[in-house]
Motif scaffolding. Structure first.
Motif, PDB file in Angstrom:
ATOM      1  N   GLY A  78       8.992  62.723  82.266  1.00 58.94           N
ATOM      2  CA  GLY A  78       9.397  62.003  83.472  1.00 58.94           C
ATOM      3  C   GLY A  78       8.288  61.168  84.083  1.00 58.94           C
ATOM      4  N   GLU A  79       7.049  61.389  83.655  1.00 55.11           N
ATOM      5  CA  GLU A  79       5.914  60.624  84.182  1.00 55.11           C
ATOM      6  C   GLU A  79       5.734  59.326  83.395  1.00 55.11           C
ATOM      7  OE1 GLU A  79       3.858  61.323  86.839  1.00 55.11           O
ATOM      8  OE2 GLU A  79       5.273  62.940  87.251  1.00 55.11           O
ATOM      9  N   THR A  80       5.131  58.344  84.056  1.00 55.54           N
ATOM     10  CA  THR A  80       4.855  57.056  83.428  1.00 55.54           C
ATOM     11  C   THR A  80       3.372  56.978  83.083  1.00 55.54           C
ATOM     12  OG1 THR A  80       6.660  56.050  84.652  1.00 55.54           O
ATOM     13  CG2 THR A  80       5.022  54.549  83.742  1.00 55.54           C
ATOM     14  N   TYR A  81       3.091  56.417  81.911  1.00 56.40           N
ATOM     15  CA  TYR A  81       1.726  56.356  81.375  1.00 56.40           C
ATOM     16  C   TYR A  81       1.413  54.958  80.850  1.00 56.40           C
ATOM     17  CZ  TYR A  81       2.075  61.439  81.367  1.00 56.40           C
ATOM     18  OH  TYR A  81       2.237  62.754  81.744  1.00 56.40           O
ATOM     19  N   ARG A  82       0.134  54.618  80.865  1.00 55.38           N
ATOM     20  CA  ARG A  82      -0.353  53.450  80.135  1.00 55.38           C
ATOM     21  C   ARG A  82      -0.831  54.003  78.802  1.00 55.38           C
ATOM     22  NH1 ARG A  82      -0.938  48.962  81.862  1.00 55.38           N
ATOM     23  NH2 ARG A  82      -1.524  49.483  83.981  1.00 55.38           N
ATOM     24  N   LEU A  83      -0.166  53.590  77.726  1.00 53.60           N
ATOM     25  CA  LEU A  83      -0.448  54.095  76.391  1.00 53.60           C
ATOM     26  C   LEU A  83      -1.210  53.057  75.590  1.00 53.60           C
ATOM     27  CD1 LEU A  83       3.110  55.478  75.562  1.00 53.60           C
ATOM     28  CD2 LEU A  83       1.189  56.723  76.596  1.00 53.60           C
ATOM     29  N   ARG A  84      -2.167  53.534  74.818  1.00 50.30           N
ATOM     30  CA  ARG A  84      -2.897  52.649  73.901  1.00 50.30           C
ATOM     31  C   ARG A  84      -2.736  53.189  72.493  1.00 50.30           C
ATOM     32  NH1 ARG A  84      -8.145  52.328  71.960  1.00 50.30           N
ATOM     33  NH2 ARG A  84      -8.774  54.045  73.297  1.00 50.30           N
ATOM     34  N   TYR A  85      -2.151  52.370  71.634  1.00 47.95           N
ATOM     35  CA  TYR A  85      -1.962  52.704  70.222  1.00 47.95           C
ATOM     36  C   TYR A  85      -2.971  51.913  69.394  1.00 47.95           C
ATOM     37  CZ  TYR A  85       2.514  54.857  71.451  1.00 47.95           C
ATOM     38  OH  TYR A  85       3.493  55.658  71.988  1.00 47.95           O
ATOM     39  N   PRO A  87      -4.822  51.396  65.181  1.00 47.86           N
ATOM     40  CA  PRO A  87      -4.581  51.633  63.761  1.00 47.86           C
ATOM     41  C   PRO A  87      -5.127  53.001  63.346  1.00 47.86           C
ATOM     42  CG  PRO A  87      -5.598  49.486  64.119  1.00 47.86           C
ATOM     43  CD  PRO A  87      -5.664  50.230  65.418  1.00 47.86           C
ATOM     44  N   GLY A  88      -4.381  53.678  62.516  1.00 50.29           N
ATOM     45  CA  GLY A  88      -4.814  54.953  61.962  1.00 50.29           C
ATOM     46  C   GLY A  88      -4.967  54.819  60.453  1.00 50.29           C
ATOM     47  N   LYS A  89      -4.899  55.930  59.770  1.00 45.31           N
ATOM     48  CA  LYS A  89      -5.018  55.930  58.313  1.00 45.31           C
ATOM     49  C   LYS A  89      -3.708  55.513  57.661  1.00 45.31           C
ATOM     50  CE  LYS A  89      -8.447  59.596  58.189  1.00 45.31           C
ATOM     51  NZ  LYS A  89      -8.755  60.940  57.714  1.00 45.31           N
ATOM     52  N   ASN A  90      -3.826  54.966  56.468  1.00 51.45           N
ATOM     53  CA  ASN A  90      -2.663  54.617  55.641  1.00 51.45           C
ATOM     54  C   ASN A  90      -1.676  53.688  56.333  1.00 51.45           C
ATOM     55  OD1 ASN A  90      -3.717  56.357  53.669  1.00 51.45           O
ATOM     56  ND2 ASN A  90      -2.673  58.103  54.567  1.00 51.45           N
ATOM     57  N   GLY A  91      -2.167  52.797  57.189  1.00 53.13           N
ATOM     58  CA  GLY A  91      -1.319  51.823  57.855  1.00 53.13           C
ATOM     59  C   GLY A  91      -0.513  52.375  59.023  1.00 53.13           C
ATOM     60  N   MET A  92      -0.730  53.630  59.340  1.00 50.84           N
ATOM     61  CA  MET A  92      -0.022  54.246  60.465  1.00 50.84           C
ATOM     62  C   MET A  92      -0.657  53.820  61.778  1.00 50.84           C
ATOM     63  SD  MET A  92       0.805  58.235  60.628  1.00 50.84           S
ATOM     64  CE  MET A  92       1.924  58.881  61.791  1.00 50.84           C
ATOM     65  N   VAL A  93       0.121  53.827  62.854  1.00 53.55           N
ATOM     66  CA  VAL A  93      -0.380  53.541  64.189  1.00 53.55           C
ATOM     67  C   VAL A  93      -0.391  54.865  64.959  1.00 53.55           C
ATOM     68  CG1 VAL A  93       0.037  52.258  66.310  1.00 53.55           C
ATOM     69  CG2 VAL A  93       0.531  51.207  64.099  1.00 53.55           C
ATOM     70  N   VAL A  94      -1.508  55.177  65.625  1.00 52.91           N
ATOM     71  CA  VAL A  94      -1.621  56.460  66.339  1.00 52.91           C
ATOM     72  C   VAL A  94      -1.874  56.233  67.829  1.00 52.91           C
ATOM     73  CG1 VAL A  94      -2.435  57.739  64.319  1.00 52.91           C
ATOM     74  CG2 VAL A  94      -4.088  56.684  65.848  1.00 52.91           C
ATOM     75  N   LEU A  95      -1.460  57.206  68.607  1.00 55.86           N
ATOM     76  CA  LEU A  95      -1.714  57.181  70.043  1.00 55.86           C
ATOM     77  C   LEU A  95      -3.192  57.489  70.271  1.00 55.86           C
ATOM     78  CD1 LEU A  95      -0.516  56.922  72.892  1.00 55.86           C
ATOM     79  CD2 LEU A  95      -0.016  59.381  72.796  1.00 55.86           C
ATOM     80  N   ALA A  96      -3.887  56.591  70.951  1.00 56.59           N
ATOM     81  CA  ALA A  96      -5.318  56.776  71.206  1.00 56.59           C
ATOM     82  C   ALA A  96      -5.597  57.275  72.613  1.00 56.59           C
ATOM     83  CB  ALA A  96      -6.073  55.457  70.963  1.00 56.59           C
ATOM     84  N   SER A  97      -4.751  56.864  73.587  1.00 58.19           N
ATOM     85  CA  SER A  97      -4.942  57.323  74.964  1.00 58.19           C
ATOM     86  C   SER A  97      -3.637  57.221  75.734  1.00 58.19           C
ATOM     87  CB  SER A  97      -6.045  56.516  75.670  1.00 58.19           C
ATOM     88  OG  SER A  97      -5.651  55.172  75.822  1.00 58.19           O
ATOM     89  N   ALA A  98      -3.537  58.069  76.757  1.00 59.56           N
ATOM     90  CA  ALA A  98      -2.377  58.084  77.653  1.00 59.56           C
ATOM     91  C   ALA A  98      -2.894  58.322  79.060  1.00 59.56           C
ATOM     92  CB  ALA A  98      -1.388  59.177  77.245  1.00 59.56           C
ATOM     93  N   GLU A  99      -2.891  57.269  79.870  1.00 53.98           N
ATOM     94  CA  GLU A  99      -3.410  57.333  81.232  1.00 53.98           C
ATOM     95  C   GLU A  99      -2.249  57.369  82.225  1.00 53.98           C
ATOM     96  OE1 GLU A  99      -5.362  54.050  84.188  1.00 53.98           O
ATOM     97  OE2 GLU A  99      -6.039  54.067  82.111  1.00 53.98           O
ATOM     98  N   PRO A 100      -2.159  58.409  83.066  1.00 55.52           N
ATOM     99  CA  PRO A 100      -1.063  58.467  84.037  1.00 55.52           C
ATOM    100  C   PRO A 100      -1.164  57.309  85.038  1.00 55.52           C
ATOM    101  CG  PRO A 100      -2.440  60.451  84.142  1.00 55.52           C
ATOM    102  CD  PRO A 100      -3.069  59.532  83.169  1.00 55.52           C
ATOM    103  N   LEU A 101      -0.019  56.791  85.429  1.00 60.83           N
ATOM    104  CA  LEU A 101       0.024  55.707  86.422  1.00 60.83           C
ATOM    105  C   LEU A 101       0.533  56.234  87.748  1.00 60.83           C
ATOM    106  CD1 LEU A 101       1.415  52.779  84.281  1.00 60.83           C
ATOM    107  CD2 LEU A 101      -0.933  53.249  84.914  1.00 60.83           C
TER     108      LEU A 101
END
Length: 101
Positions: A78-85, A87-101
């Motif tokens: 239910g909370e809102t976040y600023r997310l930063r994705y 590049p990860g391994k094998n072409g995957m995209v990973v979540l790097a950070s989640a900052e609450p707003l």
């Protein structure tokens, strides 16, 4: 449907008929604003986070055991976040950070 702020098991999701077919994986690195809709267990100690992005997209984000120290397992439904994705391994995209707003 409004979900509780808890980690749903695969069995709970099946019993409650929680469908997640309209969620997609991230296609590339990006910084976005999103609301956490649901947290669900996955195999091998992983968690799946289901976000509704401010632009209308619905994204499923796998969170791996090695990301536990970043606090992703403890995000609040239910909370809102600023997310930063990023590049990860094998072409995957990973979540790097989640900052609450």
């Amino acid at each position: 449907m409004v979900f509780e702020n808890k980690l749903y098991s695969c069995t709970e999701m099946q019993r409650q008929n929680i469908l997640t077919d309209d969620y997609e994986l991230m296609s590339g690195p990006e910084e976005v604003t999103a609301t956490l809709i649901l947290k669900a267990a996955a195999r091998n100690g992983m968690v799946r986070l289901f976000f509704a992005f401010s632009d209308g997209r619905k994204i499923i984000t796998p969170v791996f055991w090695w990301q536990r120290s970043k606090g992703f397992f403890d995000l609040t439904v239910g909370e809102t976040y600023r997310l930063r994705y990023t590049p990860g391994k094998n072409g995957m995209v990973v979540l790097a950070s989640a900052e609450p707003l």
